[in-house]
Write a protein that holds these residues in place. Structure first.
Motif, PDB file in Angstrom:
ATOM      1  N   GLY A 146       0.811  -1.215   0.000  1.00 35.95           N
ATOM      2  CA  GLY A 146       0.000   0.000   0.000  1.00 35.95           C
ATOM      3  C   GLY A 146       0.844   1.263   0.000  1.00 35.95           C
ATOM      4  N   LEU A 147       1.943   1.266   0.737  1.00 38.09           N
ATOM      5  CA  LEU A 147       2.832   2.431   0.762  1.00 38.09           C
ATOM      6  C   LEU A 147       3.399   2.688  -0.632  1.00 38.09           C
ATOM      7  CD1 LEU A 147       4.494   4.646   2.167  1.00 38.09           C
ATOM      8  CD2 LEU A 147       6.183   2.870   2.728  1.00 38.09           C
ATOM      9  N   HIS A 148       3.951   1.662  -1.256  1.00 37.41           N
ATOM     10  CA  HIS A 148       4.564   1.835  -2.575  1.00 37.41           C
ATOM     11  C   HIS A 148       3.520   2.192  -3.634  1.00 37.41           C
ATOM     12  CE1 HIS A 148       7.907  -0.079  -0.469  1.00 37.41           C
ATOM     13  NE2 HIS A 148       8.676   0.419  -1.416  1.00 37.41           N
ATOM     14  N   VAL A 149       2.382   1.533  -3.603  1.00 34.91           N
ATOM     15  CA  VAL A 149       1.318   1.849  -4.561  1.00 34.91           C
ATOM     16  C   VAL A 149       0.793   3.265  -4.309  1.00 34.91           C
ATOM     17  CG1 VAL A 149      -1.037   1.266  -5.293  1.00 34.91           C
ATOM     18  CG2 VAL A 149       0.679  -0.535  -5.040  1.00 34.91           C
ATOM     19  N   GLY A 150       0.617   3.623  -3.050  1.00 36.01           N
ATOM     20  CA  GLY A 150       0.120   4.958  -2.732  1.00 36.01           C
ATOM     21  C   GLY A 150       1.032   6.059  -3.242  1.00 36.01           C
ATOM     22  N   VAL A 151       2.342   5.884  -3.075  1.00 37.49           N
ATOM     23  CA  VAL A 151       3.296   6.891  -3.561  1.00 37.49           C
ATOM     24  C   VAL A 151       3.291   6.924  -5.092  1.00 37.49           C
ATOM     25  CG1 VAL A 151       5.724   7.593  -3.582  1.00 37.49           C
ATOM     26  CG2 VAL A 151       4.694   6.742  -1.474  1.00 37.49           C
ATOM     27  N   LEU A 152       3.152   5.765  -5.720  1.00 36.42           N
ATOM     28  CA  LEU A 152       3.069   5.690  -7.176  1.00 36.42           C
ATOM     29  C   LEU A 152       1.807   6.397  -7.687  1.00 36.42           C
ATOM     30  CD1 LEU A 152       3.930   4.620  -9.971  1.00 36.42           C
ATOM     31  CD2 LEU A 152       2.838   2.440  -9.351  1.00 36.42           C
ATOM     32  N   ILE A 153       0.677   6.119  -7.072  1.00 37.67           N
ATOM     33  CA  ILE A 153      -0.578   6.755  -7.487  1.00 37.67           C
ATOM     34  C   ILE A 153      -0.499   8.270  -7.291  1.00 37.67           C
ATOM     35  CG2 ILE A 153      -3.006   7.008  -6.794  1.00 37.67           C
ATOM     36  CD1 ILE A 153      -3.143   3.957  -6.605  1.00 37.67           C
ATOM     37  N   ARG A 154       0.122   8.700  -6.190  1.00 36.59           N
ATOM     38  CA  ARG A 154       0.317  10.133  -5.962  1.00 36.59           C
ATOM     39  C   ARG A 154       1.085  10.744  -7.125  1.00 36.59           C
ATOM     40  NH1 ARG A 154       4.943  12.609  -3.995  1.00 36.59           N
ATOM     41  NH2 ARG A 154       4.634  14.733  -3.155  1.00 36.59           N
ATOM     42  N   ARG A 155       2.160  10.089  -7.552  1.00 40.55           N
ATOM     43  CA  ARG A 155       2.957  10.593  -8.685  1.00 40.55           C
ATOM     44  C   ARG A 155       2.114  10.705  -9.946  1.00 40.55           C
ATOM     45  NH1 ARG A 155       4.200  11.844 -13.045  1.00 40.55           N
ATOM     46  NH2 ARG A 155       6.178  11.549 -14.148  1.00 40.55           N
ATOM     47  N   LEU A 156       1.322   9.686 -10.218  1.00 38.38           N
ATOM     48  CA  LEU A 156       0.514   9.696 -11.438  1.00 38.38           C
ATOM     49  C   LEU A 156      -0.555  10.784 -11.388  1.00 38.38           C
ATOM     50  CD1 LEU A 156       0.228   5.834 -11.858  1.00 38.38           C
ATOM     51  CD2 LEU A 156       1.510   7.392 -13.365  1.00 38.38           C
ATOM     52  N   HIS A 157      -1.161  10.982 -10.241  1.00 36.44           N
ATOM     53  CA  HIS A 157      -2.194  12.017 -10.110  1.00 36.44           C
ATOM     54  C   HIS A 157      -1.615  13.423 -10.238  1.00 36.44           C
ATOM     55  CE1 HIS A 157      -6.047  10.170  -9.478  1.00 36.44           C
ATOM     56  NE2 HIS A 157      -5.535   9.311  -8.614  1.00 36.44           N
ATOM     57  N   ARG A 158      -0.366  13.596  -9.879  1.00 35.07           N
ATOM     58  CA  ARG A 158       0.265  14.919  -9.934  1.00 35.07           C
ATOM     59  C   ARG A 158       0.723  15.276 -11.341  1.00 35.07           C
ATOM     60  NH1 ARG A 158       2.715  16.724  -4.848  1.00 35.07           N
ATOM     61  NH2 ARG A 158       4.504  17.410  -6.059  1.00 35.07           N
ATOM     62  N   ASP A 159       0.690  14.334 -12.255  1.00 39.08           N
ATOM     63  CA  ASP A 159       1.182  14.579 -13.601  1.00 39.08           C
ATOM     64  C   ASP A 159       0.205  15.474 -14.369  1.00 39.08           C
ATOM     65  OD1 ASP A 159       1.939  14.016 -16.506  1.00 39.08           O
ATOM     66  OD2 ASP A 159       3.455  12.916 -15.378  1.00 39.08           O
ATOM     67  N   PRO A 160       0.714  16.457 -15.099  1.00 36.62           N
ATOM     68  CA  PRO A 160      -0.197  17.314 -15.878  1.00 36.62           C
ATOM     69  C   PRO A 160      -0.881  16.576 -17.029  1.00 36.62           C
ATOM     70  CG  PRO A 160       2.115  17.939 -16.256  1.00 36.62           C
ATOM     71  CD  PRO A 160       2.104  16.902 -15.170  1.00 36.62           C
ATOM     72  N   ASP A 161      -0.309  15.477 -17.473  1.00 39.23           N
ATOM     73  CA  ASP A 161      -0.935  14.686 -18.538  1.00 39.23           C
ATOM     74  C   ASP A 161      -2.198  14.027 -17.967  1.00 39.23           C
ATOM     75  OD1 ASP A 161      -1.663  12.573 -20.346  1.00 39.23           O
ATOM     76  OD2 ASP A 161       0.395  12.582 -21.124  1.00 39.23           O
ATOM     77  N   PRO A 162      -3.349  14.260 -18.585  1.00 39.14           N
ATOM     78  CA  PRO A 162      -4.590  13.669 -18.048  1.00 39.14           C
ATOM     79  C   PRO A 162      -4.584  12.145 -18.021  1.00 39.14           C
ATOM     80  CG  PRO A 162      -4.981  14.727 -20.182  1.00 39.14           C
ATOM     81  CD  PRO A 162      -3.584  15.068 -19.772  1.00 39.14           C
ATOM     82  N   ARG A 163      -3.704  11.541 -18.797  1.00 38.87           N
ATOM     83  CA  ARG A 163      -3.621  10.075 -18.765  1.00 38.87           C
ATOM     84  C   ARG A 163      -3.002   9.579 -17.469  1.00 38.87           C
ATOM     85  NH1 ARG A 163      -0.424   9.025 -24.114  1.00 38.87           N
ATOM     86  NH2 ARG A 163       0.625  10.846 -23.239  1.00 38.87           N
ATOM     87  N   GLY A 164      -2.347  10.477 -16.724  1.00 36.52           N
ATOM     88  CA  GLY A 164      -1.780  10.090 -15.438  1.00 36.52           C
ATOM     89  C   GLY A 164      -2.858   9.611 -14.484  1.00 36.52           C
ATOM     90  N   ALA A 165      -3.979  10.323 -14.436  1.00 38.88           N
ATOM     91  CA  ALA A 165      -5.087   9.919 -13.561  1.00 38.88           C
ATOM     92  C   ALA A 165      -5.673   8.585 -14.018  1.00 38.88           C
ATOM     93  CB  ALA A 165      -6.159  10.995 -13.547  1.00 38.88           C
ATOM     94  N   GLU A 166      -5.720   8.382 -15.309  1.00 39.32           N
ATOM     95  CA  GLU A 166      -6.230   7.108 -15.846  1.00 39.32           C
ATOM     96  C   GLU A 166      -5.289   5.960 -15.462  1.00 39.32           C
ATOM     97  OE1 GLU A 166      -7.479   5.188 -20.174  1.00 39.32           O
ATOM     98  OE2 GLU A 166      -6.949   7.311 -20.055  1.00 39.32           O
ATOM     99  N   ALA A 167      -3.986   6.218 -15.544  1.00 40.30           N
ATOM    100  CA  ALA A 167      -3.011   5.194 -15.150  1.00 40.30           C
ATOM    101  C   ALA A 167      -3.093   4.925 -13.647  1.00 40.30           C
ATOM    102  CB  ALA A 167      -1.602   5.635 -15.538  1.00 40.30           C
TER     103      ALA A 167
END
Length: 195
Positions: free
Chosen positions: A51-72
């Motif tokens: 959960g820690l590693h996935v949570g930090v990864l998801i945080r990175r993807l959500h912070r990306d300006p590319d809208p596909r980051g949220a999809e990923a």
């Protein structure tokens, strides 16, 4: 929507699975369970590290300006909980209770991921240590974090966040994520006996 649409893969499904797999691999490093950190080598302890590693990864993807980051990010989340569902079933948890247990796991993950992201966003190491002490080590009280591996785990989480933020979006969207080695893995690689 036609019948074939039900069987089509979502565009980020495979990259999400690959990213989730990379996070799980990073979370399985034996260093976390050794004396330096002391995460309990239990189902809960392993879930918390994933959960820690996935949570930090998801945080990175959500912070990306590319809208596909949220999809990923959603695809990583979906891969995680599909895996949790499958693992519970393989462990013999009955069909009637799998859904309830997965829901509790989702709630636990969501709360933890929010606490870790808030601490990382604020650059608040003390808050990150306290959240890790409370969730990973089930410790409470103002001095709990100092007495266990929370400081080292918090430092590792910060390294993960920095490493992921430096990785190009295009690579992440292909499912390529590189998690930094733990101090234990780095020491083992530097050892002359490692070859």
């Amino acid at each position: 929507m036609g019948l074939l649409a039900l069987f089509r893969r979502k565009p980020m499904e495979r990259p999400g699975f690959l990213l989730y797999t990379a996070a799980v691999t990073a979370a399985r490093d034996p260093w976390f369970f050794g004396p330096a950190i002391g995460v309990p080598d239990t189902l809960d302890g392993r879930f918390d590290l994933v959960g820690l590693h996935v949570g930090v990864l998801i945080r990175r993807l959500h912070r990306d300006p590319d809208p596909r980051g949220a999809e990923a990010a959603q695809a990583v989340f979906d891969a995680m909980f599909s895996d949790m569902d499958m693992n519970l079933r393989e462990m013999g948890v009955g069909d009637m209770s799998v859904g309830k247990r997965v829901k509790r796991m989702w709630e636990a993950f969501h709360g933890r991921a929010q606490a870790y992201a808030a601490a990382l966003d604020a650059g608040d190491r003390a808050a990150l240590e306290a959240a890790l002490a409370r969730n990973v080590f089930r410790a409470s009280g103002p001095d709990a974090a100092a007495a266990i591996g929370a400081p080292a785990l918090a430092a590792h989480a910060e390294r993960v966040a920095q490493a992921l933020s430096a990785q190009p979006t295009a690579a992440l969207l292909r499912g390529e994520a590189s998690f930094p080695p733990t101090p234990g893995a780095a020491a083992a690689a530097a050892s002359p006996d490692a070859a």
